[in-house]
Scaffold this motif. Sequence first.
Motif, mmCIF file in Angstrom:
data_model
loop_
_atom_site.group_PDB
_atom_site.id
_atom_site.type_symbol
_atom_site.label_atom_id
_atom_site.label_comp_id
_atom_site.label_asym_id
_atom_site.label_seq_id
_atom_site.Cartn_x
_atom_site.Cartn_y
_atom_site.Cartn_z
ATOM 1 N N ARG A 23 0.835 -1.206 0.000
ATOM 2 C CA ARG A 23 0.000 0.000 0.000
ATOM 3 C C ARG A 23 0.870 1.256 0.000
ATOM 4 N N ARG A 24 2.013 1.166 0.697
ATOM 5 C CA ARG A 24 2.921 2.310 0.754
ATOM 6 C C ARG A 24 3.457 2.639 -0.646
ATOM 7 N N GLU A 25 3.790 1.577 -1.371
ATOM 8 C CA GLU A 25 4.321 1.788 -2.727
ATOM 9 C C GLU A 25 3.249 2.394 -3.641
ATOM 10 N N ARG A 28 2.959 6.047 -2.792
ATOM 11 C CA ARG A 28 4.104 6.779 -3.364
ATOM 12 C C ARG A 28 3.899 7.014 -4.859
ATOM 13 N N ASP A 29 3.465 5.963 -5.511
ATOM 14 C CA ASP A 29 3.283 6.012 -6.949
ATOM 15 C C ASP A 29 2.214 7.029 -7.338
ATOM 16 N N LYS A 30 1.139 7.039 -6.578
ATOM 17 C CA LYS A 30 0.052 7.989 -6.857
ATOM 18 C C LYS A 30 0.511 9.415 -6.630
ATOM 19 N N ARG A 31 1.295 9.624 -5.567
ATOM 20 C CA ARG A 31 1.735 10.979 -5.266
ATOM 21 C C ARG A 31 2.708 11.468 -6.346
ATOM 22 N N ARG A 32 3.581 10.565 -6.777
ATOM 23 C CA ARG A 32 4.530 10.896 -7.838
ATOM 24 C C ARG A 32 3.780 11.331 -9.109
ATOM 25 N N THR A 33 2.726 10.570 -9.439
ATOM 26 C CA THR A 33 1.921 10.896 -10.605
ATOM 27 C C THR A 33 1.256 12.258 -10.436
#
Lengths: 217, 217
Positions: A23-25, A28-33
């Motif tokens: 879930r953490r990954e 992170r991925d969503k925030r990066r996007t």
Amino acid sequence: MTAVRLSLMLESSKIPKDSSLSRREIRRDKRRTRIRDAAFELFERQGFEATTIDQIAALADVGKGTFFNYFPTKQNVLTDYYARLSAGFINNAENIKTGNAQKRFAKLFHSIETTLRREGQMVDVLYPEVFKQPKLIALDEDIEERVSVLYAGWLDADKDKKKLRDDFDTALAVRLIFDIWSATLRNWIEADKSFSLAEELNRKFELLFTGLRAKNF
Amino acid sequence: MTAVRLSLMLESSKIPKDSSLSRREIRRDKRRTRIRDAAFELFERQGFEATTIDQIAALADVGKGTFFNYFPTKQNVLTDYYARLSAGFINNAENIKTGNAQKRFAKLFHSIETTLRREGQMVDVLYPEVFKQPKLIALDEDIEERVSVLYAGWLDADKDKKKLRDDFDTALAVRLIFDIWSATLRNWIEADKSFSLAEELNRKFELLFTGLRAKNF
């Protein structure tokens, strides 16, 4: 437009989409996007130079420190974008396994034009920077080197099958192919994409390949 | 280096060198050369962007107002330079009256390389600005248009004499020729002129012309 583009970029990225992501990954991925999305929106609206990291962080609704957790500099947003975009192009090129060299180029140029049109204005943002920013210049040289090997392979395969003359220098022909590609791309960008990039390239390649073809073909 | 370059530029300029020039005109001409010479020296030493009109005027030993009597802006020093340089290229191209198209290109490229090497660092100053400054971009487009007509004439003459196939589109071939020219020039500048521009172009043109030649030649 932005939504379509980004979802497609994620598809072509190397992040595995199976359930092994924590879930953490995923977070992170969503925030990066979200940060990248905000940066793109601002680059397109006001240009790369005029956009500040503060503005990107504000639009993405994250702190400035969070921006730096994902991208060390504003330039890195573009480097990351170009890396993903070009990984897609190289991947496409590597997956073209059938047809003679000229047909392979035609397929490749068609898929590149489709991608560039889908990416919309970000292409216009990226293009001039590729000649300015050292990291983008280095990345561009890497791509050219990788693709050169592929193109040379296509030409050599046709030579072996006697579909092309075997008395020309493959490396020279590859340089010529890059000349035509880069100048035509520049004209296309400058003409606001008002003509078909792939068609113009195909017409020029037809003229070039007439000279490369074996006499008995 | 600068002295040689400037004297050659004056030779190719349109200022008549007969005795009809008044002493006032001669004085104006000398001062103009001194200002341009100072500008070039500074552009080469510290770059175009970093050079100010104040610095140019100081080095040329004239007042800032005097600078403006000769050049409305700093950009105009470059526009003037490119106009003179390209007038020389066009003049050279127009004076090539014999030989087939491929040989004419070879002659032209040889003379262009000689000029560009003689001009030295000013070429490196000018080159990136041609893609940035609106007046230089416009000038570049004018030159391309004028030279295109000439190149098309060379190809068509060879078609008429059956030295080239007559089933290719001349305009398309001219665009291809410009692609090869502009990309090769860029590579040459980026490679610090470490190879022969004319030779690299001639090798590429040999490959291209193989395709353009009539079957019975």
